[in-house]
Design a protein around this motif. Structure first.
Motif, PDB file in Angstrom:
ATOM      1  N   GLN A   1      -0.957  27.174  -6.977  1.00 27.41           N
ATOM      2  CA  GLN A   1      -0.405  26.976  -8.320  1.00 27.41           C
ATOM      3  C   GLN A   1      -0.225  28.310  -9.047  1.00 27.41           C
ATOM      4  O   GLN A   1       0.822  28.577  -9.632  1.00 27.41           O
ATOM      5  CB  GLN A   1      -1.315  26.045  -9.138  1.00 27.41           C
ATOM      6  CG  GLN A   1      -0.833  25.802 -10.544  1.00 27.41           C
ATOM      7  CD  GLN A   1       0.444  24.988 -10.592  1.00 27.41           C
ATOM      8  OE1 GLN A   1       0.684  24.152  -9.742  1.00 27.41           O
ATOM      9  NE2 GLN A   1       1.278  25.257 -11.578  1.00 27.41           N
ATOM     10  N   LEU A   2      -1.242  29.145  -8.969  1.00 21.22           N
ATOM     11  CA  LEU A   2      -1.171  30.457  -9.612  1.00 21.22           C
ATOM     12  C   LEU A   2      -0.047  31.303  -9.016  1.00 21.22           C
ATOM     13  O   LEU A   2       0.729  31.939  -9.742  1.00 21.22           O
ATOM     14  CB  LEU A   2      -2.508  31.175  -9.480  1.00 21.22           C
ATOM     15  CG  LEU A   2      -2.588  32.574 -10.097  1.00 21.22           C
ATOM     16  CD1 LEU A   2      -2.342  32.515 -11.597  1.00 21.22           C
ATOM     17  CD2 LEU A   2      -3.944  33.185  -9.794  1.00 21.22           C
TER      18      LEU A   2
ATOM     19  N   ASP B   1      -5.472  24.977  -3.625  1.00 23.35           N
ATOM     20  CA  ASP B   1      -4.478  24.390  -4.523  1.00 23.35           C
ATOM     21  C   ASP B   1      -4.340  25.201  -5.810  1.00 23.35           C
ATOM     22  O   ASP B   1      -3.232  25.425  -6.297  1.00 23.35           O
ATOM     23  CB  ASP B   1      -4.832  22.932  -4.850  1.00 23.35           C
ATOM     24  CG  ASP B   1      -4.634  22.010  -3.653  1.00 23.35           C
ATOM     25  OD1 ASP B   1      -3.943  22.397  -2.687  1.00 23.35           O
ATOM     26  OD2 ASP B   1      -5.190  20.889  -3.687  1.00 23.35           O
ATOM     27  N   ASP B   2      -5.469  25.651  -6.347  1.00 24.86           N
ATOM     28  CA  ASP B   2      -5.426  26.502  -7.546  1.00 24.86           C
ATOM     29  C   ASP B   2      -4.695  27.809  -7.264  1.00 24.86           C
ATOM     30  O   ASP B   2      -3.908  28.286  -8.085  1.00 24.86           O
ATOM     31  CB  ASP B   2      -6.836  26.807  -8.047  1.00 24.86           C
ATOM     32  CG  ASP B   2      -7.543  25.586  -8.616  1.00 24.86           C
ATOM     33  OD1 ASP B   2      -6.875  24.568  -8.904  1.00 24.86           O
ATOM     34  OD2 ASP B   2      -8.779  25.655  -8.767  1.00 24.86           O
ATOM     35  N   LEU B   3      -4.956  28.387  -6.093  1.00 22.27           N
ATOM     36  CA  LEU B   3      -4.320  29.646  -5.719  1.00 22.27           C
ATOM     37  C   LEU B   3      -2.812  29.466  -5.541  1.00 22.27           C
ATOM     38  O   LEU B   3      -2.021  30.304  -5.987  1.00 22.27           O
ATOM     39  CB  LEU B   3      -4.956  30.193  -4.436  1.00 22.27           C
ATOM     40  CG  LEU B   3      -4.474  31.550  -3.958  1.00 22.27           C
ATOM     41  CD1 LEU B   3      -4.741  32.631  -5.001  1.00 22.27           C
ATOM     42  CD2 LEU B   3      -5.165  31.903  -2.635  1.00 22.27           C
TER      43      LEU B   3
ATOM     44  N   GLU C   1      -9.466  36.999  -7.625  1.00 17.80           N
ATOM     45  CA  GLU C   1     -10.428  35.901  -7.763  1.00 17.80           C
ATOM     46  C   GLU C   1     -11.767  36.257  -7.133  1.00 17.80           C
ATOM     47  O   GLU C   1     -12.823  35.987  -7.706  1.00 17.80           O
ATOM     48  CB  GLU C   1      -9.865  34.627  -7.127  1.00 17.80           C
ATOM     49  CG  GLU C   1     -10.802  33.442  -7.169  1.00 17.80           C
ATOM     50  CD  GLU C   1     -11.112  32.933  -8.566  1.00 17.80           C
ATOM     51  OE1 GLU C   1     -12.162  32.275  -8.722  1.00 17.80           O
ATOM     52  OE2 GLU C   1     -10.335  33.196  -9.499  1.00 17.80           O
TER      53      GLU C   1
ATOM     54  N   TRP D   1      -5.852  36.232  -4.786  1.00 16.64           N
ATOM     55  CA  TRP D   1      -7.133  35.894  -4.170  1.00 16.64           C
ATOM     56  C   TRP D   1      -8.107  37.072  -4.260  1.00 16.64           C
ATOM     57  O   TRP D   1      -9.290  36.878  -4.515  1.00 16.64           O
ATOM     58  CB  TRP D   1      -6.943  35.433  -2.732  1.00 16.64           C
ATOM     59  CG  TRP D   1      -8.222  35.003  -2.094  1.00 16.64           C
ATOM     60  CD1 TRP D   1      -8.822  35.533  -0.997  1.00 16.64           C
ATOM     61  CD2 TRP D   1      -9.096  33.950  -2.535  1.00 16.64           C
ATOM     62  NE1 TRP D   1      -9.997  34.886  -0.729  1.00 16.64           N
ATOM     63  CE2 TRP D   1     -10.198  33.908  -1.657  1.00 16.64           C
ATOM     64  CE3 TRP D   1      -9.060  33.054  -3.600  1.00 16.64           C
ATOM     65  CZ2 TRP D   1     -11.245  33.001  -1.808  1.00 16.64           C
ATOM     66  CZ3 TRP D   1     -10.104  32.137  -3.744  1.00 16.64           C
ATOM     67  CH2 TRP D   1     -11.175  32.125  -2.851  1.00 16.64           C
TER      68      TRP D   1
ATOM     69  N   ARG E   1       0.235  26.326   0.878  1.00 18.17           N
ATOM     70  CA  ARG E   1      -1.025  25.563   0.883  1.00 18.17           C
ATOM     71  C   ARG E   1      -1.834  25.882   2.132  1.00 18.17           C
ATOM     72  O   ARG E   1      -3.050  26.055   2.069  1.00 18.17           O
ATOM     73  CB  ARG E   1      -0.740  24.068   0.792  1.00 18.17           C
ATOM     74  CG  ARG E   1      -0.182  23.690  -0.582  1.00 18.17           C
ATOM     75  CD  ARG E   1      -0.037  22.215  -0.754  1.00 18.17           C
ATOM     76  NE  ARG E   1      -1.389  21.674  -0.998  1.00 18.17           N
ATOM     77  CZ  ARG E   1      -1.745  20.446  -0.679  1.00 18.17           C
ATOM     78  NH1 ARG E   1      -0.900  19.628  -0.102  1.00 18.17           N
ATOM     79  NH2 ARG E   1      -2.959  20.037  -0.936  1.00 18.17           N
TER      80      ARG E   1
ATOM     81  N   THR F   1      -9.030  30.785   1.321  1.00 21.00           N
ATOM     82  CA  THR F   1     -10.142  30.377   0.474  1.00 21.00           C
ATOM     83  C   THR F   1     -11.222  29.593   1.206  1.00 21.00           C
ATOM     84  O   THR F   1     -12.378  29.636   0.814  1.00 21.00           O
ATOM     85  CB  THR F   1      -9.647  29.507  -0.694  1.00 21.00           C
ATOM     86  OG1 THR F   1      -9.150  28.262  -0.168  1.00 21.00           O
ATOM     87  CG2 THR F   1      -8.570  30.213  -1.502  1.00 21.00           C
TER      88      THR F   1
ATOM     89  N   GLN G   1      -9.604  22.772  -2.852  1.00 24.92           N
ATOM     90  CA  GLN G   1      -9.398  22.877  -4.299  1.00 24.92           C
ATOM     91  C   GLN G   1      -9.060  24.312  -4.703  1.00 24.92           C
ATOM     92  O   GLN G   1      -8.155  24.532  -5.524  1.00 24.92           O
ATOM     93  CB  GLN G   1     -10.644  22.410  -5.077  1.00 24.92           C
ATOM     94  CG  GLN G   1     -10.985  20.961  -4.871  1.00 24.92           C
ATOM     95  CD  GLN G   1     -11.834  20.711  -3.612  1.00 24.92           C
ATOM     96  OE1 GLN G   1     -12.212  21.635  -2.900  1.00 24.92           O
ATOM     97  NE2 GLN G   1     -12.107  19.447  -3.333  1.00 24.92           N
ATOM     98  N   ASP G   2      -9.766  25.276  -4.140  1.00 25.69           N
ATOM     99  CA  ASP G   2      -9.452  26.674  -4.430  1.00 25.69           C
ATOM    100  C   ASP G   2      -8.049  27.014  -3.937  1.00 25.69           C
ATOM    101  O   ASP G   2      -7.308  27.752  -4.595  1.00 25.69           O
ATOM    102  CB  ASP G   2     -10.460  27.613  -3.766  1.00 25.69           C
ATOM    103  CG  ASP G   2     -11.814  27.606  -4.454  1.00 25.69           C
ATOM    104  OD1 ASP G   2     -11.903  27.148  -5.608  1.00 25.69           O
ATOM    105  OD2 ASP G   2     -12.784  28.079  -3.829  1.00 25.69           O
TER     106      ASP G   2
END
Length: 172
Positions: free
Chosen positions: A41-42, A37-39, A75, A72, A23, A30, A34-35
């Motif tokens: 998770q991925l 956390d998404d990263l 993304e 990343w 994290r 990022t 929020q980005d």
């Protein structure tokens, strides 16, 4: 070469233990919670799906950091393509990146956020996560000399951003 860690439960426990570091790295990459956390998770999903590719006698953190870095990059490329489509479609406002750093953020966090992506990733891996130069270079897929240069430039920029008046440039 072993194709699996000792057990899926052991692998899962090791992954779970990395979450705070992932994290932190994600937020540095990022610039947005929020980005990040998404990263994370991925990256966790990809690590779990491809756990057979990890060699148990190597560092799991370096392997997952590499997964995050690659995700990343993917993304950023996707966002650039999307931004181009949006700009071409005259929706420039939607393509603009939101401002970083909430009001309560520390000066250091703000300064790190102003580094370019390559420098921020190098700082995150070496200075914050404690990876060796060799490990960080492997995660980022660059030679050690390139990593060293990125860190030197990042340190110079951070020093200038955090203490601009302490070291005024010499006039010749």
């Amino acid at each position: 070469m072993n194709s699996h860690p000792a057990s899926p439960a052991s692998f899962g426990s090791e992954l779970a233990a990395l979450v705070p570091r992932l994290r932190r790295f994600g937020r540095l990459l990022t610039g947005h919670p929020q980005d990040a956390d998404d990263l994370v998770q991925l990256a966790l999903e990809r690590a779990w799906q491809h756990q057979a590719r990890w060699t148990p006698d190597t560092r799991l953190d370096s392997w997952v950091f590499r997964i995050m870095q690659n995700a990343w990059i993917d993304e950023i490329r996707a966002r650039q393509r999307q931004a181009q489509v949006l700009v071409d479609g005259a929706d420039v406002q939607a393509a603009a990146a939101p401002e970083s750093s909430p009001l309560d953020a520390l000066a250091v966090r703000q300064a790190v956020a102003r580094l370019n992506d390559d420098q921020r990733a190098a700082v995150a891996l070496v200075l914050i996560e404690g990876l060796s130069y060799k490990e960080a270079a492997q995660v980022l897929g660059v030679p050690i000399g390139t990593l060293t240069s990125r860190l030197a430039r990042a340190r110079d920029q951070l020093q200038a951003l955090l203490a601009p008046e302490e070291n005024p440039p010499c006039s010749a």
